[in-house]
Design a protein around this motif. Sequence first.
Motif, short mmCIF file in Angstrom:
data_model
loop_
_atom_site.label_atom_id
_atom_site.label_comp_id
_atom_site.label_asym_id
_atom_site.label_seq_id
_atom_site.Cartn_x
_atom_site.Cartn_y
_atom_site.Cartn_z
N PRO A 39 -1.02 4.69 -1.32
CA PRO A 39 0.12 4.00 -0.42
C PRO A 39 -0.09 4.79 1.13
N GLU A 40 -0.33 5.40 1.12
CA GLU A 40 -0.72 6.54 2.44
C GLU A 40 -1.86 4.73 3.32
N LEU A 41 -2.89 3.96 2.73
CA LEU A 41 -3.94 2.84 3.47
C LEU A 41 -2.67 1.81 3.14
N LYS A 42 -1.92 1.75 2.30
CA LYS A 42 -1.37 0.67 2.33
C LYS A 42 -0.43 0.35 3.75
N LYS A 43 0.03 2.05 3.86
CA LYS A 43 1.24 1.78 5.49
C LYS A 43 0.24 1.62 6.83
N ALA A 44 -1.21 2.32 7.05
CA ALA A 44 -1.52 1.86 8.03
C ALA A 44 -2.37 0.36 7.82
N LEU A 45 -2.58 -0.02 7.10
CA LEU A 45 -3.12 -1.53 6.84
C LEU A 45 -1.37 -2.41 7.55
N HIS A 46 -0.25 -2.26 6.64
CA HIS A 46 1.16 -2.66 7.20
C HIS A 46 0.83 -2.05 9.13
N GLU A 47 0.61 -0.81 9.60
CA GLU A 47 1.11 -0.92 10.87
C GLU A 47 -0.17 -0.74 11.90
#
Length: 124
Positions: free
Chosen positions: A66-74
């Motif tokens: 989930p943290e990787l997804k946030k980094a990806l989207h941001e």
Amino acid sequence: MRKIVQIQHTTYENGTLYLHTDQQELIKGTSAAGQIIADSDRYAFVYLVENAEEYVYLYLEESIWPELKKALHENAEVVVKSENTSLELDRFVEELDYLVGNIEGNGNYGDEMVKKVENVFLEK
């Protein structure tokens, strides 16, 4: 024998995702290889860092996706960090985005890996 770095936890500060490890000896003196591969058996992404002799495998287990997804989207910077060492992981977002897109619907990674990646990264 493969040298594997495990991530204990993550923090997100000022638009940067920090991946924390206590394995400082394995990341000291390494450089970012700018490549992410998948380990379908362990349901993990693996960012490659290297030193003069070999690759070191930075394991990104499902628990931090989930943290990787946030980094990806941001489009965030991603840094692996230990007590006295840190290393920016070059091309992290681009590589992760490419790999997630490649895994989507691709049975070559195994049905369970595909399902897990799609559930985390492709859910709106």
